[in-house]
Every structure is written in C-alpha cells, then in structure tokens.
Enzyme design. Sequence first.
Site, PDB file in Angstrom:
ATOM      1  N   SER A 121       0.871  -1.172   0.000  1.00 51.41           N
ATOM      2  CA  SER A 121       0.000   0.000   0.000  1.00 51.41           C
ATOM      3  C   SER A 121       0.917   1.234   0.000  1.00 51.41           C
ATOM      4  CB  SER A 121      -0.923  -0.024   1.214  1.00 51.41           C
ATOM      5  OG  SER A 121      -1.758   1.108   1.244  1.00 51.41           O
ATOM      6  N   TYR A 138      -4.517   7.955  -6.572  1.00 47.89           N
ATOM      7  CA  TYR A 138      -3.481   7.114  -5.973  1.00 47.89           C
ATOM      8  C   TYR A 138      -3.835   6.746  -4.537  1.00 47.89           C
ATOM      9  CZ  TYR A 138       1.062   5.575  -4.262  1.00 47.89           C
ATOM     10  OH  TYR A 138       2.087   4.838  -3.697  1.00 47.89           O
ATOM     11  N   LYS A 179      -4.694   2.952  -2.938  1.00 48.29           N
ATOM     12  CA  LYS A 179      -3.855   2.346  -1.904  1.00 48.29           C
ATOM     13  C   LYS A 179      -4.633   2.125  -0.605  1.00 48.29           C
ATOM     14  CE  LYS A 179       0.017   1.811  -4.120  1.00 48.29           C
ATOM     15  NZ  LYS A 179       0.580   0.468  -4.364  1.00 48.29           N
TER      16      LYS A 179
END
Length: 251
Positions: free
Chosen positions: A136, A150, A154
């Site tokens: 992650s 993004y 994650k």
Amino acid sequence: MDKGVVWITGASSGIGLSLTKQYLEAGWQVLASARTQGELVTLSESYESLTFVAFDISDDSQVQAVRETLMLHTAHLDCAILNAGTCEYLNMTDTDPDWKMMDRIMSVNFFGLVNSVDVCLPLLKKSSRPHLVGVSSQAVQAAFPQAEAYGASKAAVRYFLSSLRMDLKQFNIDVTCLLPGFVDTPLTQKNTFSMPFLMSSDDAAKRMFNALASRPFEFAFPKRLSVMLWAGRHFPKLWLSILAPKKNHND
C-alpha cells in the site's frame, strides 16, 4: 528469514527490482513478474534462481495463464509480494479534469493486486508456511493534494488485505500490508513536489525484507514520516491549511 520460493510483481524496476535482488542474494528462488523484463535481463545472467514471468496485472484475462506458468516452475509459493503499481495526479485547475484517471489507477493498483491474489492463492495454499504481502502506501495515513486516485487505490489495498487476512487465517496464510513512504523510483522521479524522508529503493527493499521476517500485520516506514502523518490525521484543519493549494486570484 527462511529461504523458499517467492513471487514478486512489479519486479522490473524500482522497489520490485530491489526486492528481487534482496531475495536472490538471500538464496531464495525468485519468480519475477512485470509487463516487460527491463533490468531483469541483466540480473538473470547472474542468478539461475531467477525466472521471469510476464504479467500485465491489470489484464484479468491473463490470470489463468500466469498461474499455469508459475506452476511450471514451482509446486508452491512460500511468499508472494504484490508490489506492482502506478501513480498519476488529478489536476483540479484543468478546465476538464481527467476523471478517467481514477479508472486507470484503480485498474492497476487495486484490481491488479486482486488479480495477483487470484493468481497466487492456490500456490500459497500448498506451502507449509505461506505469506501474502501487498504494498500500500503511507499516503493512506493522511490526505495529500492531487492524490485522489493514488491515495484511494492504496487505501482500498489496505482494507482489502486487512479483510483478506481474516478469511485466509483458516488456511494458515499470514497477510502483511507494507506502507512505504517516499522512495526514489522511476515513478517518483516525475514528482515536482517535496518528498520528505526520501529513501533509495535499495534501502526500502532492505527494510521490507527485514520486517517481513516477523510477518507483521502492517509495516509503515520511515517512522519519521509516520509521525508527521499522525499529526496530519489528528489535526486535520492545520494539515489542510499547510498542504491545500492556495487560491489563484487570477482565476
């Protein structure tokens, strides 16, 4: 850490390449996946224990073929490190922001990781002490500007792994979520903003390798960045005032 067979995705550059080197040097058999071999070509000349298996993780039609290819080289996996990922930033100053970016990033960072789990789970179940690892990011610890795609991808990875850990306990599969900070890779070299506590990919890989020996639920590093992001979570108004882009009065 005991030696065994490890599968690493995103292995042709950055953290994945450094992890591949770390495991090879430790005596593991490494199955390395990426869309193209990249620097793995040179590395394979020095290590017979390295095998490249091409895989575009965002393409779920490849899952069965990649699993079958892995099975040609090993009867089991002791560890799978699902590291492949990408990054783009959403620019809200654009007249027409690129919202399709969300699809592109999620297809790699989240659904690509799901596809990778689909590939490796049957082989992990055949190990005596299997370990599933997903990457992650520390970006999930506090919000950053332009990181909608993004950061969301994650965060999805982190929750997915946390839930998967519960369902895989019955198979004695340990699940670890890695949360690295800023690492000097081809992806981050495109960044135009300050990256506090930036580390090399080799340094990041070494920290990951050492941490994985104890099979933690999560491993976030470096700790200095974790402390900074803790402050961001607990003092959100201050964090917003510091990081939010300032209004452009020329608009």
